[in-house]
Design an enzyme around this catalytic site. Sequence first.
Site, PDB file in Angstrom:
ATOM      1  N   GLY A  68     115.420 -33.533  17.835  1.00  0.00           N
ATOM      2  CA  GLY A  68     116.357 -33.615  16.731  1.00  0.00           C
ATOM      3  C   GLY A  68     117.744 -33.995  17.230  1.00  0.00           C
ATOM      4  O   GLY A  68     118.110 -33.696  18.368  1.00  0.00           O
ATOM      5  N   GLY A 116     111.669 -32.212  18.679  1.00  0.00           N
ATOM      6  CA  GLY A 116     111.238 -32.854  17.446  1.00  0.00           C
ATOM      7  C   GLY A 116     110.337 -34.052  17.664  1.00  0.00           C
ATOM      8  O   GLY A 116     109.536 -34.398  16.791  1.00  0.00           O
ATOM      9  N   GLU A 139     113.879 -26.149  24.453  1.00  0.00           N
ATOM     10  CA  GLU A 139     114.851 -25.512  23.567  1.00  0.00           C
ATOM     11  C   GLU A 139     115.635 -24.378  24.214  1.00  0.00           C
ATOM     12  O   GLU A 139     116.820 -24.162  23.881  1.00  0.00           O
ATOM     13  CB  GLU A 139     114.137 -24.996  22.310  1.00  0.00           C
ATOM     14  CG  GLU A 139     113.644 -26.087  21.368  1.00  0.00           C
ATOM     15  CD  GLU A 139     112.349 -26.753  21.819  1.00  0.00           C
ATOM     16  OE1 GLU A 139     111.931 -27.727  21.187  1.00  0.00           O
ATOM     17  OE2 GLU A 139     111.756 -26.306  22.824  1.00  0.00           O
ATOM     18  N   ASP A 147     109.996 -24.968  18.608  1.00  0.00           N
ATOM     19  CA  ASP A 147     109.701 -25.053  17.176  1.00  0.00           C
ATOM     20  C   ASP A 147     108.750 -26.215  16.912  1.00  0.00           C
ATOM     21  O   ASP A 147     107.937 -26.551  17.758  1.00  0.00           O
ATOM     22  CB  ASP A 147     111.007 -25.148  16.384  1.00  0.00           C
ATOM     23  CG  ASP A 147     111.797 -26.436  16.652  1.00  0.00           C
ATOM     24  OD1 ASP A 147     111.609 -27.049  17.721  1.00  0.00           O
ATOM     25  OD2 ASP A 147     112.602 -26.839  15.787  1.00  0.00           O
TER      26      ASP A 147
END
Length: 349
Positions: A68, A116, A139, A147
């Site tokens: 992301g 992502g 992360e 995630d």
Amino acid sequence: MTEGSDEVLARVERNVGVITLNRPKAINSLNQAMVDTLSALLGRWEADDQVGAVVIAGAGERGLCAGGDLVPLYHSARADGSEARKFWYDEYRLNAQIARFSKPYIALMDGIVMGGGVGVGVHGSVRVVTDTTKMAMPEVGIGFIPDVGGTLILSRAPGLLGLHAAMTGTTFGAAEAIALGFADHFVPHDALADFTNAIVADGIDAALTAHAASPPPSQLLSQREWIDRCYAGESATDIVAALREYDAGPGAGPGDAANLIESRSPVSVSVALEAVRRAAKLETLEDVLRQEYRTSCGSLRSHDFVEGIRAQVIDKDRNPKWSPASLAAVTRADVEAYFAPADRELEFS
């Protein structure tokens, strides 16, 4: 026929929809508009009888997607967090949409595939890596938690390899991606163009037969003995202590792992450990994504998410000041706070 947007190129060749993430200078990092475009595009193509399969790749030479876009998330976190929450909400729904897509979805996970980027790749039905693949769930290095459904795959990796990947945020190649369960097929980088053309001309099965090869052996699998032993500890502190005790000397794997973990956000490492363990008890991707949405929203309330992005992306001093400052200082209450219900829980249509 051409669809999509400037940042998500899309065309249909014969009966194959070809998607190209098109932010090469940002290694195709995802933003809100790209997530919206991808979701709408897949919805249209799933209902279109003229589209029989989808291929997704990244523009440029650096990779499919680096994750992301952290800059807008940083600014949102410093404000009221609403844009970050919306991005994650829609991104995780996209991850689930990809997983339940009723037609072949072929992800070309070439080059850098992180965060992502993993989410738009690994939930597809045909997951391809190459000799240039550099995959990670990194992360914990920015004060965040794995995630995009990543904790589901990490929780189901052989032995405790998934905990090793989650807590260190280490980068791994094609062989490790396949061993961990993030990918299925290995296609040499130099054959990707021919492979894609073969999908369009002959179908996915024929393309795999013609171009897929055996991956190199996984070094990670060969290290399961110490990984399974050391990562069995109850807490992150216990795990690091076990790694230090097992370490066979400079440059040895356990010592390197301990050093990596201690360089990451202590609270993120501790939450990642708990998240992967909880994901192992959840039945579906949607269940895991709901949990991940809670931990992502929890990160917005933390000091470390803003500080981690500041240090790695904004100021680039690579010197984050974590709070709590050590694994030993992280309390059970600190960890549990990340799993508290979100103000708006993640739902799937």
